[in-house]
Design a protein around this motif. Structure first.
Motif, short mmCIF file in Angstrom:
data_model
loop_
_atom_site.label_atom_id
_atom_site.label_comp_id
_atom_site.label_asym_id
_atom_site.label_seq_id
_atom_site.Cartn_x
_atom_site.Cartn_y
_atom_site.Cartn_z
N ARG A 103 35.14 75.71 1.48
CA ARG A 103 34.05 76.56 1.02
C ARG A 103 34.55 77.51 -0.07
N ALA A 104 34.06 77.30 -1.29
CA ALA A 104 34.34 78.22 -2.39
C ALA A 104 33.31 77.90 -3.47
N ARG A 105 32.86 78.93 -4.17
CA ARG A 105 31.85 78.70 -5.19
C ARG A 105 32.31 77.70 -6.25
N VAL A 166 42.78 77.66 -1.37
CA VAL A 166 41.48 78.25 -1.71
C VAL A 166 40.62 78.32 -0.45
N ASN A 171 39.61 85.62 0.31
CA ASN A 171 38.97 86.00 -0.95
C ASN A 171 38.51 84.80 -1.76
N GLY A 172 38.74 83.59 -1.27
CA GLY A 172 38.41 82.40 -2.05
C GLY A 172 39.18 82.35 -3.36
N MET A 175 45.03 81.52 -6.13
CA MET A 175 46.28 82.06 -6.65
C MET A 175 47.51 81.24 -6.28
N VAL A 203 45.62 82.54 -15.04
CA VAL A 203 45.00 83.49 -14.12
C VAL A 203 43.60 83.88 -14.62
N ASP A 207 39.95 83.27 -12.75
CA ASP A 207 38.93 84.30 -12.54
C ASP A 207 37.59 83.86 -13.12
N GLY A 210 35.32 81.60 -11.19
CA GLY A 210 34.62 82.14 -10.02
C GLY A 210 35.46 82.17 -8.75
N PHE A 211 36.76 81.92 -8.87
CA PHE A 211 37.62 82.10 -7.71
C PHE A 211 37.79 83.60 -7.46
N GLY A 212 38.14 83.97 -6.24
CA GLY A 212 38.35 85.38 -5.92
C GLY A 212 39.72 85.84 -6.40
N GLY A 213 39.97 87.15 -6.27
CA GLY A 213 41.26 87.71 -6.66
C GLY A 213 42.20 87.74 -5.46
N CYS A 214 43.48 87.63 -5.73
CA CYS A 214 44.49 87.60 -4.65
C CYS A 214 44.73 89.01 -4.10
N LEU B 77 37.34 93.88 -6.29
CA LEU B 77 37.96 92.68 -5.70
C LEU B 77 37.13 92.15 -4.53
N GLN B 80 34.10 90.32 -5.86
CA GLN B 80 34.48 89.01 -6.40
C GLN B 80 34.75 88.03 -5.25
N ALA B 81 35.38 88.51 -4.18
CA ALA B 81 35.68 87.65 -3.04
C ALA B 81 34.38 87.17 -2.38
N ALA B 84 32.89 84.53 -4.42
CA ALA B 84 33.67 83.29 -4.45
C ALA B 84 33.42 82.42 -3.22
N ARG B 85 32.86 82.99 -2.17
CA ARG B 85 32.53 82.17 -1.00
C ARG B 85 31.14 82.51 -0.53
N TYR B 89 32.16 80.08 6.53
CA TYR B 89 32.48 79.03 7.49
C TYR B 89 31.74 79.30 8.80
#
Ligand code: HEM
Ligand code: FES
Lengths: 245, 206
Positions: A103-105, A166, A171-172, A175, A203, A207, A210-214, B77, B80-81, B84-85, B89
């Motif tokens: 699950r991730a955008r 991921v 955070n999805g 990284m 990096v 971003d 649309g992935f999240g930040g670490c 952050l 954004q998280a 991103a999902r 789940y």
């Protein structure tokens, strides 16, 4: 053995999707997780139902196609193991098994358990390669590489791009993947000329996709079937912040 | 991307403050003159340059800026998280940092507001005379429910630092950042801060 499964079914990218319960009989402890799904799919086909779509290719833990979220854990309960290498002996038949897609955008569901992971390819395209002319392959002794550097590059290069990092990240974020792909180049001589810009663009692309930040939650490294550690993330951050080229 | 660096640098500034604050609190064990004198000393510090209390205000401005940036980066952050999902789940995820950092941060922030009204401004303190630190501390911590709230906040801070300090070092590129070191600092800060309220409650400091 007989198992109860709750499997995510989704007719296509625009379908809402839902968990559907199945029971599957005739499973032996030595069957792999994917073989168990094969058994279920054969039965579904015989019954005239639509089989469950899931990704797989090599079934030997090296291609990275087979990721599933099993009971909330990417690639299931066994450490350092892809879904295809997981065996049914790891599961208690009395407990239902819930199977969901990553699950991730940036990983849209294509169908059922199949997601489109090509966002990871976009990250590679943006910088995960050597763009300068590195010449033909030199003689093995021409460019000395210290053993620790070679080991570090090799450990990072073990990444099979399965996307479990991921899927597991709260955070999805991608990284761990991005860091593995940047660091296996940063550790070796041909990767030096573009090292800082490579880190930065990869990096940035991550971003933008649309992935999240670490936030160093560390779930990625726990899920990684190739046991890549979060130290590669520190090395990537070091290049992003301090390396100018 | 720069948000993690902001988070780490401001976090380290706040951590440095918290360490000094905790160590200074232990002066409460050395008696009334020691802790009240220290409060006076802080206001006289660099008086020729900044005037009486000037140094304290400079520290406050720096801390406020750090807190604002730290929270702004955390909120960004977190947003954004969430984006991103979008579909969560069905089987809940766990994870120490995921469970404690965001809530812990909110508890700590609410605590800081209360804490300033209690022991800095004195408006929520039964004694509450500025400069009379020892008396205010004893009056405040004689109430068990105040000690309970301080305990919750300080334990949250300990958890926050345990992950945050290690995470900050990683964010800034320290490959060998040691988790045991972060744990040791977190435990020292938690125990150090809790020693004073419990000493008051048990009658050791009075
Ligand atoms: C409402 C207030 C606060 C919120 C919402 C908050 C939230 C956060 C979040 C979300 C992170 C990143 C967590 C992670 O890496 O997983 C973090 C890191 C950190 N926090 Fe806070 N926090 C707050 C207050 C504080 C305070 C008062 C301190 C110091 C006493 C502090 C010290 C740190 C440190 C040192 C880090 C590490 C920076 C990094 O991750 O790179 N925080 N905080
Ligand atoms: S199918 Fe290739 S890694 Fe599992």
């Amino acid at each position: 053995m007989k198992y109860t499964l709750r499997v995510w079914r989704q007719n296509g990218p625009d379908d809402r999707g839902r968990l559907v319960e199945y029971t599957v009989d005739g499973i032996t402890p030595d069957m792999s997780f994917l073989e168990m799904l094969d058994v279920l799919n054969e039965r579904l086909l015989l019954d005239g139902d639509e089989s469950i779509a899931f990704d797989h290719d090599c079934r030997e833990g090296i291609c990275g196609m087979c990721g599933l979220m099993i009971n909330g854990t990417a690639h299931g309960p066994q450490k350092a193991t892809t879904t295809c290498q997981l065996h049914m002996r790891e599961f208690d038949p009395r407990k239902p098994i819930t199977i969901e897609p990553w699950r991730a955008r940036p990983f849209p569901v294509v169908r059922d358990l199949v997601v489109d992971r090509s966002a990871l390819d976009r990250v590679i395209e943006s910088g995960g390669h050597v763009g300068v002319h590195a010449g033909a392959a030199p003689d093995a002794h021409a460019v000395p590489v210290p053993k620790p550097d070679a080991d570090r590059a090799f450990a990072a290069a073990a990444c099979i791009g399965c996307g479990a990092c991921v899927a597991a990240c709260p955070n999805g974020s991608a990284m761990l993947f991005t860091a593995a792909k940047a660091v296996h180049l940063a550790a070796l001589p041909p990767g030096q000329p573009e090292r800082g810009t490579r880190a930065l663009t990869m990096v940035q692309t991550q971003d933008d996709l649309g992935f999240g930040g670490c936030t160093q939650a560390g779930e990625c490294a726990t899920a990684c079937p190739k046991e890549i550690g979060t130290d590669v993330i520190a090395l990537l951050n070091r290049d992003v912040l301090w390396k100018v080229d | 991307m720069g948000r993690k660096a902001v988070m780490a640098v401001t976090g380290i500034v706040l951590l440095a403050y918290v360490l000094v604050h905790m160590a200074a609190n232990l002066k409460a064990f050395a008696g009334r003159e020691s802790i009240d004198g220290y409060g006076h000393f802080l206001r006289e510090f660099l008086e020729p340059v900044f005037g009486y209390g000037g140094f304290v205000w400079i520290v406050r401005v720096v801390l406020l800026a750090a807190v604002v940036l730290h929270i702004a980066a955390a909120v960004s952050l977190t947003r954004q998280a969430r984006k991103a999902r979008p579909i969560p789940y069905a089987v809940k995820q766990g994870g120490y940092a995921a469970r404690t950092m965001r809530w812990g941060g909110v508890i700590i922030a609410l605590f800081v507001v209360y804490h300033i009204l209690d022991l800095t401004a004195g408006v929520l303190n039964p004694h509450g005379v500025p400069g009379e630190i020892h008396a205010s501390v004893v009056a405040g911590f004689s109430r068990w429910y105040v000690v309970a709230f301080y305990t919750l906040a300080v334990v949250s801070l300990g958890f926050h630092i345990r992950h945050g300090m290690w995470s900050a070092l990683r964010s800034l590129g320290a490959r060998t950042a040691a988790q045991p070191a972060a744990l040791a600092v977190a435990v020292a800060i938690t125990v150090g801060f809790l020693s004073v309220p419990y000493a008051v409650l048990l009658g050791v400091i009075r």
